[in-house]
Design an enzyme around this catalytic site. Structure first.
Site, PDB file in Angstrom:
ATOM      1  N   HIS A 149       0.850  -0.967  -0.260  1.00 46.20           N
ATOM      2  CA  HIS A 149      -0.089  -0.696   0.031  1.00 46.20           C
ATOM      3  C   HIS A 149       0.836   1.589   0.089  1.00 46.20           C
ATOM      4  O   HIS A 149       0.576   2.059   0.417  1.00 46.20           O
ATOM      5  CB  HIS A 149      -0.907   0.085   1.331  1.00 46.20           C
ATOM      6  CG  HIS A 149      -1.683  -1.062   1.061  1.00 46.20           C
ATOM      7  ND1 HIS A 149      -2.414  -1.624   2.069  1.00 46.20           N
ATOM      8  CD2 HIS A 149      -2.418  -1.555  -0.318  1.00 46.20           C
ATOM      9  CE1 HIS A 149      -3.151  -2.846   1.891  1.00 46.20           C
ATOM     10  NE2 HIS A 149      -3.077  -3.139   0.805  1.00 46.20           N
ATOM     11  N   CYS A 197       5.607  20.150  -5.691  1.00 49.76           N
ATOM     12  CA  CYS A 197       5.945  19.641  -5.918  1.00 49.76           C
ATOM     13  C   CYS A 197       7.720  20.125  -6.547  1.00 49.76           C
ATOM     14  O   CYS A 197       7.100  21.532  -6.789  1.00 49.76           O
ATOM     15  CB  CYS A 197       5.780  18.965  -7.426  1.00 49.76           C
ATOM     16  SG  CYS A 197       7.080  18.440  -8.151  1.00 49.76           S
ATOM     17  N   CYS A 232       7.378  21.003 -10.618  1.00 50.32           N
ATOM     18  CA  CYS A 232       6.534  21.907 -11.140  1.00 50.32           C
ATOM     19  C   CYS A 232       5.489  22.103 -10.390  1.00 50.32           C
ATOM     20  O   CYS A 232       4.714  22.776 -10.799  1.00 50.32           O
ATOM     21  CB  CYS A 232       6.158  20.829 -12.359  1.00 50.32           C
ATOM     22  SG  CYS A 232       4.772  19.986 -11.280  1.00 50.32           S
ATOM     23  N   GLY A 256      -1.956 -10.099  12.223  1.00 49.88           N
ATOM     24  CA  GLY A 256      -1.661  -8.305  12.534  1.00 49.88           C
ATOM     25  C   GLY A 256      -2.863  -7.948  11.240  1.00 49.88           C
ATOM     26  O   GLY A 256      -2.708  -6.621  11.868  1.00 49.88           O
ATOM     27  N   ASN A 311      -3.491 -13.877  15.241  1.00 45.63           N
ATOM     28  CA  ASN A 311      -4.387 -12.832  15.620  1.00 45.63           C
ATOM     29  C   ASN A 311      -5.100 -13.087  16.753  1.00 45.63           C
ATOM     30  O   ASN A 311      -5.407 -14.093  16.694  1.00 45.63           O
ATOM     31  CB  ASN A 311      -4.844 -13.046  14.410  1.00 45.63           C
ATOM     32  CG  ASN A 311      -5.077 -11.620  14.413  1.00 45.63           C
ATOM     33  OD1 ASN A 311      -6.255 -10.599  15.394  1.00 45.63           O
ATOM     34  ND2 ASN A 311      -6.229 -10.417  13.233  1.00 45.63           N
TER      35      ASN A 311
HETATM   36  C1  BJW Z   1      -3.353  -8.016  16.547  1.00 42.38           C
HETATM   37  C2  BJW Z   1      -3.174  -7.657  17.480  1.00 42.38           C
HETATM   38  C3  BJW Z   1      -1.842  -8.055  17.503  1.00 42.38           C
HETATM   39  C4  BJW Z   1      -5.177  -6.600  16.995  1.00 42.38           C
HETATM   40  N1  BJW Z   1      -0.771  -8.605  17.398  1.00 42.38           N
HETATM   41  N2  BJW Z   1      -2.799  -8.796  15.192  1.00 42.38           N
HETATM   42  C5  BJW Z   1     -13.054  -8.058  -3.834  1.00 42.38           C
HETATM   43  C6  BJW Z   1     -14.217  -7.865  -2.521  1.00 42.38           C
HETATM   44  C7  BJW Z   1     -14.815  -6.320  -2.053  1.00 42.38           C
HETATM   45  C8  BJW Z   1     -13.564  -5.033  -2.530  1.00 42.38           C
HETATM   46  C9  BJW Z   1     -13.030  -5.111  -2.827  1.00 42.38           C
HETATM   47  C10 BJW Z   1     -12.309  -6.488  -3.813  1.00 42.38           C
HETATM   48  N3  BJW Z   1     -11.557  -5.524  -4.605  1.00 42.38           N
HETATM   49  C11 BJW Z   1     -10.769  -4.554  -4.099  1.00 42.38           C
HETATM   50  C12 BJW Z   1     -11.893  -4.072  -3.654  1.00 42.38           C
HETATM   51  C13 BJW Z   1     -12.203  -2.960  -3.022  1.00 42.38           C
HETATM   52  C14 BJW Z   1     -11.269  -2.202  -1.770  1.00 42.38           C
HETATM   53  C15 BJW Z   1     -11.599  -3.946  -0.615  1.00 42.38           C
HETATM   54  O1  BJW Z   1     -11.004  -4.442  -0.347  1.00 42.38           O
HETATM   55  N4  BJW Z   1     -12.301  -3.002   0.660  1.00 42.38           N
HETATM   56  C16 BJW Z   1     -12.349  -4.041   1.535  1.00 42.38           C
HETATM   57  C17 BJW Z   1     -12.964  -3.365   2.902  1.00 42.38           C
HETATM   58  C18 BJW Z   1     -13.951  -5.076   1.218  1.00 42.38           C
HETATM   59  N5  BJW Z   1      -9.619  -2.590  -2.024  1.00 42.38           N
HETATM   60  C19 BJW Z   1      -9.317  -2.011  -2.643  1.00 42.38           C
HETATM   61  O2  BJW Z   1      -9.580  -0.415  -3.238  1.00 42.38           O
HETATM   62  C20 BJW Z   1      -7.664  -1.862  -3.122  1.00 42.38           C
HETATM   63  N6  BJW Z   1      -7.795  -1.902  -4.721  1.00 42.38           N
HETATM   64  C21 BJW Z   1      -8.104  -2.679  -5.351  1.00 42.38           C
HETATM   65  O3  BJW Z   1      -8.415  -3.820  -5.501  1.00 42.38           O
HETATM   66  O4  BJW Z   1      -8.480  -1.429  -6.789  1.00 42.38           O
HETATM   67  C22 BJW Z   1      -9.255  -2.481  -7.776  1.00 42.38           C
HETATM   68  C23 BJW Z   1     -10.336  -2.274  -7.753  1.00 42.38           C
HETATM   69  C24 BJW Z   1     -10.971  -1.160  -7.012  1.00 42.38           C
HETATM   70  C25 BJW Z   1     -11.998  -1.201  -6.940  1.00 42.38           C
HETATM   71  C26 BJW Z   1     -13.183  -2.625  -6.944  1.00 42.38           C
HETATM   72  C27 BJW Z   1     -11.958  -3.863  -7.459  1.00 42.38           C
HETATM   73  C28 BJW Z   1     -10.525  -3.733  -7.443  1.00 42.38           C
HETATM   74  C29 BJW Z   1      -6.891  -0.828  -2.478  1.00 42.38           C
HETATM   75  C30 BJW Z   1      -6.968  -1.072  -1.020  1.00 42.38           C
HETATM   76  C31 BJW Z   1      -5.792  -0.164  -0.553  1.00 42.38           C
HETATM   77  C32 BJW Z   1      -5.811   0.089   1.431  1.00 42.38           C
HETATM   78  N7  BJW Z   1      -5.143   0.677   1.710  1.00 42.38           N
HETATM   79  C33 BJW Z   1      -5.402   1.215   3.222  1.00 42.38           C
HETATM   80  C34 BJW Z   1      -5.185   3.146   3.407  1.00 42.38           C
HETATM   81  C35 BJW Z   1      -3.434   3.022   2.827  1.00 42.38           C
HETATM   82  C36 BJW Z   1      -2.837   3.829   2.952  1.00 42.38           C
HETATM   83  C37 BJW Z   1      -2.834   4.474   4.561  1.00 42.38           C
HETATM   84  O5  BJW Z   1      -2.824   3.829   5.672  1.00 42.38           O
HETATM   85  O6  BJW Z   1      -2.872   5.814   4.551  1.00 42.38           O
HETATM   86  O7  BJW Z   1      -4.817   0.361   3.896  1.00 42.38           O
HETATM   87  S1  BJW Z   1      -6.909   0.740   4.020  1.00 42.38           S
HETATM   88  C38 BJW Z   1      -6.388   0.398   5.184  1.00 42.38           C
HETATM   89  O8  BJW Z   1      -7.018  -0.898   5.266  1.00 42.38           O
HETATM   90  C39 BJW Z   1      -4.530   0.340   4.893  1.00 42.38           C
HETATM   91  C40 BJW Z   1      -4.359  -1.153   6.001  1.00 42.38           C
HETATM   92  O9  BJW Z   1      -3.342  -1.940   5.391  1.00 42.38           O
HETATM   93  C41 BJW Z   1      -5.662  -2.032   5.167  1.00 42.38           C
HETATM   94  C42 BJW Z   1      -5.785  -3.216   5.838  1.00 42.38           C
HETATM   95  O10 BJW Z   1      -5.696  -3.465   7.316  1.00 42.38           O
HETATM   96  P1  BJW Z   1      -5.290  -3.941   8.573  1.00 42.38           P
HETATM   97  O11 BJW Z   1      -3.787  -4.575   8.128  1.00 42.38           O
HETATM   98  O12 BJW Z   1      -6.256  -6.032   8.452  1.00 42.38           O
HETATM   99  O13 BJW Z   1      -5.777  -3.793   9.581  1.00 42.38           O
HETATM  100  P2  BJW Z   1      -6.526  -3.554  10.718  1.00 42.38           P
HETATM  101  O14 BJW Z   1      -6.920  -2.603  11.321  1.00 42.38           O
HETATM  102  O15 BJW Z   1      -8.189  -3.925   9.668  1.00 42.38           O
HETATM  103  O16 BJW Z   1      -6.829  -5.313  11.471  1.00 42.38           O
HETATM  104  C43 BJW Z   1      -5.967  -5.132  12.513  1.00 42.38           C
HETATM  105  C44 BJW Z   1      -6.061  -6.669  12.873  1.00 42.38           C
HETATM  106  O17 BJW Z   1      -4.751  -7.350  13.683  1.00 42.38           O
HETATM  107  C45 BJW Z   1      -7.826  -7.041  13.515  1.00 42.38           C
HETATM  108  O18 BJW Z   1      -7.473  -8.423  12.581  1.00 42.38           O
HETATM  109  C46 BJW Z   1      -7.173  -7.230  15.211  1.00 42.38           C
HETATM  110  O19 BJW Z   1      -8.365  -8.506  15.441  1.00 42.38           O
HETATM  111  C47 BJW Z   1      -5.298  -7.764  15.038  1.00 42.38           C
HETATM  112  N8  BJW Z   1      -5.044  -8.085  15.833  1.00 42.38           N
HETATM  113  N9  BJW Z   1      -4.451  -6.948  18.099  1.00 42.38           N
HETATM  114  C48 BJW Z   1      -1.612  -8.977  15.923  1.00 42.38           C
HETATM  115  N10 BJW Z   1      -1.598  -7.326  19.951  1.00 42.38           N
HETATM  116 ZN    ZN Z   2       6.084  17.663 -10.117  1.00 42.85          ZN
END
Ligand code: BJW
Ligand code: ZN
Length: 243
Positions: free
Chosen positions: A121, A150, A153, A190, A216
């Site tokens: 990401h 930038c 530019c 995580g 997790n």
């Molecule tokens: C512990 C703990 C401990 C607690 N030890 N664990 C197919 C189906 C449905 C939807 C889609 C699909 N394909 C694409 C989509 C749309 C979308 C998507 O996935 N939506 C879903 C939410 C439904 N995906 C996209 O848009 C992606 N693009 C894409 O696929 O392009 C083509 C396309 C577009 C549109 C439609 C179809 C195709 C891009 C995704 C980009 C995500 N970006 C972010 C922001 C990054 C920038 C920033 O940080 O500012 O990335 S969103 C956010 O979520 C961030 C994270 O990396 C990401 C994942 O979060 P993560 O890491 O899972 O964190 P948490 O907080 O959710 O979970 C923490 C976990 O830890 C929990 O389970 C706790 O229990 C656990 N935990 N303590 C270990 N101590």
């Molecule tokens: Zn530029």
């Protein structure tokens, strides 16, 4: 605190693997004090992260979105890698085929010493020009203006991260996909396992015959398909699993 006992079967799978892919998520960094996306403590000034991490939010209010990123940059700048990050960096040095795939944008895996690293990401320390597309590293905290401009530019800059609805860098996704396809052990730690295409890497590894281990404290959609789910904190479990 009681430690989860790690079954011998899981320890053998982790220690005997020749080709490993690891997928990490926000909670691996939460143990370094970095706020996560979902769950408690996720709100910033009453805004939900999911609403700010979109191209639409940035188009509508770039200043607000940059203020949020600047706030996060200030927290990340003061953070250090935790035992989970360090265990993964150490593991990389002892395995012939190792790829660490992270959804995190904070750069803490690299700081811990991980080198075979795929940042799915993007990275919060890079900016991308909306006009010329130029990518730069910028570690200033705070940034002098929101948005910054930038140096080539004068176009407005955005964080070089992947927002909802945006495509991942194709080369980055190919590297992650290939690593997931060829590994014999896939470890996922995580992450809530709901964001695509990251979550599907786990399914790919499974289809290719890899053993899948999840770390997790909560159950996730990936728990049902993983061979082993270890209920606990990554900073506690990863050093014992790998060490
Ligand atoms: C512990 C703990 C401990 C607690 N030890 N664990 C197919 C189906 C449905 C939807 C889609 C699909 N394909 C694409 C989509 C749309 C979308 C998507 O996935 N939506 C879903 C939410 C439904 N995906 C996209 O848009 C992606 N693009 C894409 O696929 O392009 C083509 C396309 C577009 C549109 C439609 C179809 C195709 C891009 C995704 C980009 C995500 N970006 C972010 C922001 C990054 C920038 C920033 O940080 O500012 O990335 S969103 C956010 O979520 C961030 C994270 O990396 C990401 C994942 O979060 P993560 O890491 O899972 O964190 P948490 O907080 O959710 O979970 C923490 C976990 O830890 C929990 O389970 C706790 O229990 C656990 N935990 N303590 C270990 N101590
Ligand atoms: Zn530029």
């Amino acid at each position: 605190m009681t430690e989860t006992v790690l079954p011998a079967e899981i320890l053998d799978a982790a220690r005997g693997a020749q080709s490993v892919a690891v997928l990490t998520g926000a909670r691996v960094s939460a143990e370094s004090g970095i706020p996560t996306f979902r769950g408690a403590g996720g709100l910033w000034k009453d805004h939900r992260p999911e609403e700010l991490a979109t191209p639409e939010a940035f188009a509508q209010d770039p200043r607000l979105v940059w203020e949020w990123y600047d706030w996060r940059r200030s927290i990340i700048a003061a953070a250090n890698p935790n035992p989970g990050h360090r265990a993964l960096a150490e593991w990389e040095r002892s395995i012939p085929g190792f790829t660490l795939i992270t959804q995190n944008i904070d750069g803490l895996h690299r700081l811990a010493g991980s080198r075979c690293l795929v940042e799915l990401h993007g990275n919060i320390w890079r900016t991308r020009c909306e006009v010329c597309g130029g990518i730069d590293e910028d570690r200033r905290v705070p940034l002098p203006e929101h948005p910054p401009h930038c140096s080539t530019c004068r176009g407005p800059l955005r964080p070089d991260v992947v927002w909802f609805g945006e495509s991942l860098d194709p080369d980055v996704l190919t590297t992650a996909t290939e690593a997931s396809n060829r590994c014999d052990l896939f470890l996922v730690a995580g992450t809530s396992g709901v964001v695509e295409p990251a979550a599907s890497l786990c399914r790919l590894a499974l289809q290719s015959g890899a053993t899948v281990i999840e770390v997790n404290p909560e159950r996730t959609p990936l728990s049902a398909i993983a061979h082993h789910s270890l209920a606990g904190r990554s900073g506690d479990i990863l050093p014992r699993l790998i060490g």
